[in-house]
Design an enzyme around this catalytic site. Structure first.
Site, PDB file in Angstrom:
ATOM      1  N   ARG A  93      11.800  46.623  69.606  1.00 38.11           N
ATOM      2  CA  ARG A  93      11.531  46.446  71.041  1.00 38.11           C
ATOM      3  C   ARG A  93      10.201  47.073  71.444  1.00 38.11           C
ATOM      4  O   ARG A  93       9.592  46.664  72.424  1.00 38.11           O
ATOM      5  CB  ARG A  93      12.717  46.987  71.863  1.00 38.11           C
ATOM      6  CG  ARG A  93      12.955  48.442  71.763  1.00 38.11           C
ATOM      7  CD  ARG A  93      14.362  48.834  72.213  1.00 38.11           C
ATOM      8  NE  ARG A  93      15.364  48.513  71.190  1.00 38.11           N
ATOM      9  CZ  ARG A  93      16.663  48.731  71.323  1.00 38.11           C
ATOM     10  NH1 ARG A  93      17.151  49.213  72.456  1.00 38.11           N
ATOM     11  NH2 ARG A  93      17.509  48.442  70.353  1.00 38.11           N
ATOM     12  N   LYS A 139      17.263  55.133  58.258  1.00 36.11           N
ATOM     13  CA  LYS A 139      18.497  54.378  58.043  1.00 36.11           C
ATOM     14  C   LYS A 139      19.222  54.943  56.829  1.00 36.11           C
ATOM     15  O   LYS A 139      18.618  55.618  55.996  1.00 36.11           O
ATOM     16  CB  LYS A 139      18.165  52.903  57.752  1.00 36.11           C
ATOM     17  CG  LYS A 139      17.707  52.116  58.954  1.00 36.11           C
ATOM     18  CD  LYS A 139      17.505  50.652  58.592  1.00 36.11           C
ATOM     19  CE  LYS A 139      17.027  49.845  59.779  1.00 36.11           C
ATOM     20  NZ  LYS A 139      18.009  49.744  60.869  1.00 36.11           N
TER      21      LYS A 139
HETATM   22  N1  BES Z   1      15.954  45.868  62.330  1.00 37.25           N
HETATM   23  C1  BES Z   1      17.010  46.581  62.934  1.00 37.25           C
HETATM   24  C2  BES Z   1      18.190  45.704  63.331  1.00 37.25           C
HETATM   25  C3  BES Z   1      18.938  45.055  62.208  1.00 37.25           C
HETATM   26  C4  BES Z   1      19.869  45.775  61.493  1.00 37.25           C
HETATM   27  C5  BES Z   1      18.752  43.722  61.934  1.00 37.25           C
HETATM   28  C6  BES Z   1      20.583  45.155  60.476  1.00 37.25           C
HETATM   29  C7  BES Z   1      19.459  43.109  60.928  1.00 37.25           C
HETATM   30  C8  BES Z   1      20.375  43.819  60.195  1.00 37.25           C
HETATM   31  C9  BES Z   1      16.506  47.291  64.190  1.00 37.25           C
HETATM   32  O1  BES Z   1      15.201  47.700  64.184  1.00 37.25           O
HETATM   33  C10 BES Z   1      17.365  48.495  64.361  1.00 37.25           C
HETATM   34  O2  BES Z   1      17.337  49.323  63.509  1.00 37.25           O
HETATM   35  N2  BES Z   1      18.123  48.534  65.437  1.00 37.25           N
HETATM   36  C11 BES Z   1      19.009  49.606  65.685  1.00 37.25           C
HETATM   37  C12 BES Z   1      18.965  49.893  67.156  1.00 37.25           C
HETATM   38  C13 BES Z   1      19.618  51.173  67.527  1.00 37.25           C
HETATM   39  C14 BES Z   1      18.829  52.351  67.028  1.00 37.25           C
HETATM   40  C15 BES Z   1      19.726  51.193  69.028  1.00 37.25           C
HETATM   41  C16 BES Z   1      20.414  49.155  65.281  1.00 37.25           C
HETATM   42  O3  BES Z   1      20.760  47.998  65.462  1.00 37.25           O
HETATM   43  O4  BES Z   1      21.139  49.991  64.733  1.00 37.25           O
HETATM   44 ZN    ZN Z   2      14.991  49.652  63.254  1.00 36.79          ZN
END
Ligand code: BES
Ligand code: ZN
Ligand code: ZN
Length: 501
Positions: free
Chosen positions: A353, A279
């Site tokens: 997931r 991230k």
């Molecule tokens: N934990 C995150 C989602 C999230 C982001 C929750 C910000 C709360 C605040 C999750 O694991 C994630 O990173 N999801 C990605 C999915 C993408 C790679 C398809 C996302 O939402 O960017």
């Molecule tokens: Zn994630």
């Protein structure tokens, strides 16, 4: 905080502050304000006729009693229009008023049962909402602040009934409100805890405490146990971190059969760096919140057990840390899940997931009648619904409706997103049974469609709390940081699911 119920005339109660309410557009004064007004020789009526007190929702008027009453201050809390009153407005107004009083260093508050008798609001409902509002609204997480001398705590809340017959119902409401709010605050504590204090092992430690307190059956699978069950998706996420994963299963038996009425599954990523699909730095610190779903279901089962609800509930929390390292999962890898489906990894940041695939597979294996999962699954859900609504998806409309109603009762808003088959296309992989990321569009839905592949035909609802689990401002009974969503919804839901006795 001590919370008690007494019978008295609120105008005679000795406290740092007494809270009464006033409705927008109301002509004349209710009994409670009328006797206070008399003590003030009509000053409150004059403030109302001059328009200084309007009764708008959110309006707080504090008057020093200067010895005219036993209490030091009188608070007139605006409640909006009487015909539009809801329990959530009571919960929110009481929370904001108490926070305001705390800032003024008032630590002993007495209040009437706001709204009781108006529309369908009962004495019990009012006392419950007031108790929840106070305990949730005054919550703060100060464990890691070492110099804390200036901090004031509200020590006492007294709910004042007008007659002896009210005491039982007010007491009941107080009791339930306290259990629910304390459970939500327990989830908040877990989520606010920095990731170095809330590792998968620490989550397992909390599960042990809950199990001990409520005599619940607890199973914690270690890496080897997960391997034996073939939880390749979960293990794939865990392999980048030195922190060992924990698969936590808590069992509450409220009725005398082995059947599991409801499985509550919660995402327990104690820190989500994204893994090798790292991230950006922006707000990465907030990714300690990625175990909010796990915290919520653990807190919910403690409240369910505390309330001795006649239902069998199993909580399942796959707890892992998602980090990049020499042993980490890589984009392009293929993992085999517990149910045998293979998954192509497109992004290691879509880890939620993956761990849920195995946790949902497990929920299915133990033959739960209903499954609800709670997860900070997508940032896109926050983009779509902000921090106001939790995204709801599922394979069974009746269960979805029950969850939405349970949420509305708790003041935890939900919004359903569509699960059309057309969205499934995005999850098709060329080299495995499914891939873990779709295109950019409809990310909360494609994530839910992915999960659906692992629940089979069991009625299931997925709650995406990506936008609602954590906030940066005070609103009603929410404070900065973890919200405790959707602990109270889950308990309301359990109360609404009939057991099969
Ligand atoms: N934990 C995150 C989602 C999230 C982001 C929750 C910000 C709360 C605040 C999750 O694991 C994630 O990173 N999801 C990605 C999915 C993408 C790679 C398809 C996302 O939402 O960017
Ligand atoms: Zn994630
Ligand atoms: Zn995540």
């Amino acid at each position: 905080m001590e919370i008690k119920v007494i019978v008295d005339d609120i105008a005679r109660v000795k406290a740092g502050a007494i809270i009464v309410s006033f409705f927008e557009g109301m002509k004349g004064l209710d009994n409670d304000i009328a006797s206070i007004d008399t003590a003030f020789e009509g000053a409150i009526s004059r403030l109302i006729s001059r328009g200084e007190i309007k009764g708008k929702l959110g309006e707080i008027t504090i008057i020093h009693s200067l010895g005219r009453l036993a209490a030091d201050h009188v608070v007139i809390m605006g409640m909006g229009k009487k015909e539009e009153l809801t329990l959530d407005k009571v919960r929110g107004a009481v929370a904001e008023t108490c926070r305001h009083l705390k800032k003024k260093r008032v630590d002993d508050i007495a209040t009437i049962a706001h709204g009781a008798g108006i529309l369908d609001i009962t004495l019990e409902g009012s006392a419950r909402a007031i108790t929840e509002g106070v305990l949730l609204g005054l919550y703060s997480f100060r464990k890691h602040i070492t110099k804390d001398d200036e901090y004031i705590k509200v020590k006492k809340l007294t709910i004042v009934g007008s007659k002896e017959a009210d005491v039982y119902l007010l007491g009941q409401g107080c009791h339930k409100g306290k259990i629910l709010a304390e459970a939500a605050n327990m989830a908040r504590d877990m989520v606010n805890e920095p990731a170095n204090y809330m590792t998968p092992s620490d989550m397992a430690g909390v599960a042990k405490k809950i199990a001990k307190e409520h005599s619940l059956e607890l199973t914690i699978l270690e890496r080897q146990g997960m391997q034996e069950l073939g939880m390749g998706a979960l293990l794939g996420v865990a392999q980048g971190s030195c922190q060992p994963p924990k698969f936590i299963v808590l069992n509450y038996k409220g009725r005398d059969t082995d059947e599991i009425d409801l499985a509550l599954v919660g995402k327990g990523v104690t820190f989500d760096s994204g893994g090798l699909s790292l991230k950006s730095q922006n707000k990465m610190d907030e990714m300690k919140e990625d175990m909010s779903g796990g915290a919520a279901v653990m807190a919910a089962i403690s409240a369910i057990a505390h309330l001795k609800i006649k239902i069998n509930v199993t909580v399942i929390v796959p707890a892992v840390e998602n980090l990049p390292s020499g042993s980490a999962l890589k984009p392009g890898d293929v993992l085999k899940s517990m149910i045998g489906k293979t998954i192509e990894i497109i992004s290691t940041d879509a880890e939620g997931r993956l761990i849920l695939a195995d946790a949902l597979g497990y929920a299915n294996k133990i033959k739960a009648r209903f499954i609800v999962d709670v997860a900070t699954l997508t940032g896109a859900c926050k983009v779509a619904l902000g921090d106001v609504c939790t995204g709801v998806m599922g394979n069974n409309q009746e269960l979805v409706d029950k969850v939405v109603v349970a949420g509305a009762q708790a003041g935890e808003l939900m919004w359903q997103m569509p699960m059309y088959d057309e969205y499934k296309e995005q999850n098709k992989s060329n080299i495995a049974d499914i891939k873990n990321v779709g295109d950019r569009g409809a990310a909360p839905i494609t994530a839910a469609q992915f999960l659906a592949e692992f629940v089979g035909d069991t009625p299931w609802v997925h709650l995406d709390i990506g936008g609602t689990s954590f906030g940066n401002k005070e609103r009603k009974y929410l404070v900065k940081g973890a919200t405790g969503v959707p602990v109270r919804t889950l308990v309301n839901l359990v109360l609404a699911i009939p057991s099969q006795t």
